[in-house]
Write a protein that holds these residues in place. Sequence first.
Motif, short mmCIF file in Angstrom:
data_model
loop_
_atom_site.label_atom_id
_atom_site.label_comp_id
_atom_site.label_asym_id
_atom_site.label_seq_id
_atom_site.Cartn_x
_atom_site.Cartn_y
_atom_site.Cartn_z
N MET A 89 1.50 12.79 10.36
CA MET A 89 2.23 11.87 9.50
C MET A 89 3.42 12.63 8.91
O MET A 89 3.27 13.70 8.35
CB MET A 89 1.28 11.39 8.40
CG MET A 89 1.81 10.27 7.59
SD MET A 89 2.14 8.72 8.46
CE MET A 89 0.62 8.46 9.31
N LEU A 90 4.57 12.04 9.00
CA LEU A 90 5.77 12.70 8.52
C LEU A 90 6.15 12.33 7.11
O LEU A 90 7.13 12.82 6.59
CB LEU A 90 6.94 12.37 9.45
CG LEU A 90 6.79 12.89 10.88
CD1 LEU A 90 7.94 12.39 11.72
CD2 LEU A 90 6.74 14.39 10.89
N GLY A 91 5.42 11.43 6.47
CA GLY A 91 5.74 11.05 5.10
C GLY A 91 6.58 9.80 5.04
O GLY A 91 6.88 9.19 6.05
N PRO A 92 6.97 9.41 3.84
CA PRO A 92 7.72 8.17 3.67
C PRO A 92 9.11 8.23 4.28
O PRO A 92 9.66 9.30 4.50
CB PRO A 92 7.79 7.99 2.15
CG PRO A 92 7.52 9.32 1.58
CD PRO A 92 6.71 10.09 2.58
N LEU A 93 9.65 7.07 4.53
CA LEU A 93 10.97 6.95 5.15
C LEU A 93 12.03 7.13 4.07
O LEU A 93 12.53 6.20 3.49
CB LEU A 93 11.09 5.56 5.80
CG LEU A 93 12.36 5.20 6.50
CD1 LEU A 93 12.54 6.06 7.74
CD2 LEU A 93 12.33 3.74 6.91
N LYS B 259 9.37 -0.43 4.39
CA LYS B 259 9.21 -0.19 5.83
C LYS B 259 8.94 -1.48 6.57
O LYS B 259 9.40 -1.67 7.69
CB LYS B 259 8.08 0.80 6.08
CG LYS B 259 8.42 2.22 5.72
CD LYS B 259 7.22 3.12 5.94
CE LYS B 259 7.43 4.46 5.31
NZ LYS B 259 6.24 5.31 5.42
N LEU B 260 8.19 -2.38 5.94
CA LEU B 260 7.90 -3.68 6.55
C LEU B 260 9.21 -4.45 6.80
O LEU B 260 9.42 -5.01 7.88
CB LEU B 260 6.96 -4.48 5.66
CG LEU B 260 6.32 -5.72 6.23
CD1 LEU B 260 5.50 -5.39 7.47
CD2 LEU B 260 5.43 -6.37 5.18
N LEU B 261 10.10 -4.44 5.82
CA LEU B 261 11.41 -5.09 5.98
C LEU B 261 12.25 -4.40 7.06
O LEU B 261 12.88 -5.06 7.89
CB LEU B 261 12.17 -5.10 4.66
CG LEU B 261 11.64 -6.01 3.57
CD1 LEU B 261 12.38 -5.75 2.25
CD2 LEU B 261 11.78 -7.46 3.97
N VAL B 262 12.24 -3.09 7.04
CA VAL B 262 13.03 -2.33 8.03
C VAL B 262 12.51 -2.61 9.43
O VAL B 262 13.29 -2.89 10.35
CB VAL B 262 12.98 -0.81 7.72
CG1 VAL B 262 13.55 0.01 8.87
CG2 VAL B 262 13.74 -0.50 6.43
N ILE B 263 11.20 -2.58 9.61
CA ILE B 263 10.62 -2.83 10.94
C ILE B 263 10.94 -4.25 11.40
O ILE B 263 11.31 -4.47 12.56
CB ILE B 263 9.10 -2.57 10.92
CG1 ILE B 263 8.84 -1.08 10.77
CG2 ILE B 263 8.42 -3.13 12.16
CD1 ILE B 263 7.40 -0.72 10.45
N LEU C 4 11.37 5.79 15.67
CA LEU C 4 11.29 6.82 14.63
C LEU C 4 10.67 6.28 13.34
O LEU C 4 9.92 6.99 12.66
CB LEU C 4 12.68 7.40 14.34
CG LEU C 4 13.30 8.21 15.48
CD1 LEU C 4 14.75 8.53 15.17
CD2 LEU C 4 12.49 9.48 15.73
N THR C 5 10.97 5.03 13.02
CA THR C 5 10.40 4.41 11.82
C THR C 5 8.90 4.21 11.99
O THR C 5 8.12 4.52 11.09
CB THR C 5 11.10 3.07 11.50
OG1 THR C 5 12.48 3.33 11.31
CG2 THR C 5 10.51 2.43 10.26
N ASP D 183 2.28 4.75 8.00
CA ASP D 183 0.84 4.87 7.81
C ASP D 183 0.26 3.48 8.07
O ASP D 183 0.53 2.56 7.30
CB ASP D 183 0.53 5.34 6.39
CG ASP D 183 -0.96 5.41 6.10
OD1 ASP D 183 -1.76 5.18 7.03
OD2 ASP D 183 -1.31 5.69 4.94
N PRO D 184 -0.52 3.29 9.14
CA PRO D 184 -0.99 1.95 9.48
C PRO D 184 -1.78 1.24 8.37
O PRO D 184 -1.62 0.04 8.17
CB PRO D 184 -1.88 2.18 10.71
CG PRO D 184 -1.43 3.48 11.27
CD PRO D 184 -0.94 4.28 10.10
N THR D 185 -2.58 1.97 7.62
CA THR D 185 -3.35 1.32 6.55
C THR D 185 -2.43 0.88 5.42
O THR D 185 -2.62 -0.19 4.84
CB THR D 185 -4.45 2.24 6.00
OG1 THR D 185 -3.85 3.46 5.53
CG2 THR D 185 -5.48 2.56 7.06
N GLU D 186 -1.43 1.67 5.13
CA GLU D 186 -0.44 1.32 4.10
C GLU D 186 0.34 0.07 4.51
O GLU D 186 0.56 -0.84 3.71
CB GLU D 186 0.50 2.51 3.93
CG GLU D 186 1.51 2.40 2.83
CD GLU D 186 2.37 3.66 2.79
OE1 GLU D 186 3.59 3.50 2.76
OE2 GLU D 186 1.83 4.78 2.78
N LEU D 187 0.73 0.01 5.77
CA LEU D 187 1.46 -1.14 6.29
C LEU D 187 0.58 -2.39 6.32
O LEU D 187 1.03 -3.48 5.98
CB LEU D 187 2.00 -0.83 7.68
CG LEU D 187 3.08 -1.73 8.23
CD1 LEU D 187 4.29 -1.76 7.29
CD2 LEU D 187 3.50 -1.27 9.60
#
Length: 179
Positions: free
Chosen positions: A1-5, A81-85, A124-125, A130-134
């Motif tokens: 995991m690379l951390g937050p965007l 991240k949800l909006l970005v994706i 990259l995003t 983190d799947p559980t966070e999303l």
Amino acid sequence: MLGPLRSSDAGEPKVAVALAGLLAVLAAIASATGLAVSALYHDAPYWIQQARGTDVATLVLAVPVLVIGLIVTRRDPSRGKLLVIAALLYLVYNYAIFAFAVRMNALSGLYIALLGSAVWSLALTLREVDPTELTRAIEYGVPHRSTAALLLGVSLLFGLMWASQIASATLTGTLPADL
């Protein structure tokens, strides 16, 4: 995991954020050009209308959602991240159409660059998600009934449009202009 965007501690923007920001600017330029230059598209009339409609949607919806998502990610990484994706998925889909289905025009190279940038930015995003966070953001942050109603409504409208074209072609014996 690379951390937050987000930007790194050294102040250098992460590649995903930089690429998404560049993508927002280039998509806005491509869409505005598509709307401003009347002779840009060389397709059938309905394809031209669709391309211009996509330009409007990209300019007034996708680009702002992407920018807002990048901003929100700093405060609330899950929802941002949800909006970005979501915006990146929209851009990948539409620029795949512009790169492969719309007749070549002065912006074809830009469409291909936008498609490649959107795919890489999305990859990259997603790598940083983190799947559980999303999943939690989707469960608690998305209005499920409104989303379902919108998707069903759009499906119904497309179905009616296609059914009318099929019925017209069947009754008159002439192919729709879209073909």
